[in-house]
Design a protein around this motif. Structure first.
Motif, PDB file in Angstrom:
ATOM      1  N   ASP A 316       0.836  -1.094  -0.035  1.00 40.41           N
ATOM      2  CA  ASP A 316       0.130   0.005   0.096  1.00 40.41           C
ATOM      3  C   ASP A 316       0.802   1.325   0.054  1.00 40.41           C
ATOM      4  O   ASP A 316       2.115   1.451   0.539  1.00 40.41           O
ATOM      5  N   GLU A 317       0.472   2.064  -0.701  1.00 38.83           N
ATOM      6  CA  GLU A 317       1.270   3.412  -0.820  1.00 38.83           C
ATOM      7  C   GLU A 317       1.458   3.941   0.516  1.00 38.83           C
ATOM      8  O   GLU A 317       2.391   4.910   0.691  1.00 38.83           O
ATOM      9  N   GLU A 318       0.637   3.910   1.612  1.00 40.96           N
ATOM     10  CA  GLU A 318       0.813   4.372   2.817  1.00 40.96           C
ATOM     11  C   GLU A 318       1.787   3.640   3.688  1.00 40.96           C
ATOM     12  O   GLU A 318       2.114   4.156   4.508  1.00 40.96           O
TER      13      GLU A 318
END
Length: 318
Positions: A316-318
């Motif tokens: 996930d980009e987070e």
């Protein structure tokens, strides 16, 4: 052959590959008993277009009484086709119900709860059809043979232990759920497993998880309440209480299955690095049969590569 055909018809784009693994070493201390269950795990994931493959293989031993490494059926050996809307999964996989994961490093405590140990669905050799919604919720149905309920230790080709179920999962800003209904007709076992979390404040998570049903005509019900402090911090103090209503010992007793009447725990985990953590738990357990109290202390060291989400090979980009 099936996977090869699927990949040949997948979009002409580079596949995302992910390799990982872990070493999880624990020490369990209770009156008259010392064990050191240790697991090594190798993981592989591949994602290309609408095709996703996941394989997790475990080896176990007990360092307190060393023996040959004990191979278990794969935790995952699955092919998924579809990402949004309709999804089909086939092979060995785990229906997404319940609070806990096979890898206890992903859980809040280093020991499993009553209902994970004694009643919840195991690894499924079969198929699952799911519908994934835009808000990341899923509704799913599954069927096949449960590799943990009915497969005796050492069996290579056991008799199928049929199971089927339906569930729903969702993760939102204020709450999450992983809930489903399961049946094992060979045992007259029918149960609802409920699981959910709420996030009333960034400093606390509250989870309720358990089940209720009948096994061969005998009722059972109960679960756990878990309160986690500072869930986004590197130190997560946690308390847990468990109760089990099981007058006919439908799920078994503490002596033969590890299922107890009630328990209280305090502990948590400390993330030293994003790949290294320590877990600890002090636990009081009251047996289902004799109503005697048994204390225990459990600690664990987890070394691992952080995993992507449940059904993806991409972080996930987070």
């Amino acid at each position: 052959m099936l996977l090869t055909l699927i990949l040949l018809h997948a979009p002409a784009e580079a596949a995302d590959l992910w390799f990982g693994g872990s070493i999880d070493a624990a020490l369990d201390l209770s009156p008259g008993s010392v064990s050191a269950p240790t697991m090594g795990e190798v993981d592989f994931r591949m994602q290309q277009g609408k095709v996703f493959v996941r394989v997790d293989v475990d080896l176990w031993t007990d360092l307190a009484s060393p023996s040959l490494l004990q191979p278990y059926p794969p935790e995952w050996a699955m092919v998924q086709v579809g990402t949004e809307g309709p999804i089909v999964r086939a092979g060995i996989h785990n229906p997404n119900i319940g609070l806990e994961d096979w890898d206890y490093r992903n859980n809040y405590m280093p020991t499993y709860s009553n209902y994970f140990n004694g009643a919840s669905p195991g690894r499924l050799l079969g198929a699952e059809f799911a519908w994934h919604f835009d808000n990341d919720a899923e509704v799913f149905v599954w069927g096949g043979s449960d590799m943990d309920f009915g497969w005796a230790e050492g069996e290579v080709l056991p008799e199928p232990y049929w199971t089927a179920g339906v569930g729903v999962s969702a993760e939102a800003d204020l709450w999450s759920t992983w809930t489903g209904f399961v049946t094992y007709p060979q045992d007259g076992f029918y149960a609802l497993f409920y699981s959910g979390e709420v996030y009333p404040h960034r400093l606390v998570t509250v989870a309720v998880d358990g089940g209720a049903g009948v096994s061969a005509g005998s009722p059972f019900g109960g679960g756990q309440l878990v309160v986690v402090g500072m869930p986004e911090a590197s130190v997560n103090p946690t308390v847990r209480g468990e109760v089990n209503f099981d007058p006919d010992l439908a799920l078994g007793s503490y002596a033969d299955t590890g299922v107890y009447r009630s328990a209280l725990s305090a502990g948590g985990k400390v993330a030293i690095r994003d790949w290294l953590q320590v877990m600890a738990e002090g636990k009081l357990m009251w047996s289902a049969k004799e109503a005697q109290m048994s204390p225990g202390v459990f600690v664990a060291l987890n070394v691992f590569r952080p995993e992507p989400g449940y059904y993806t090979a991409v972080y996930d980009e987070e």
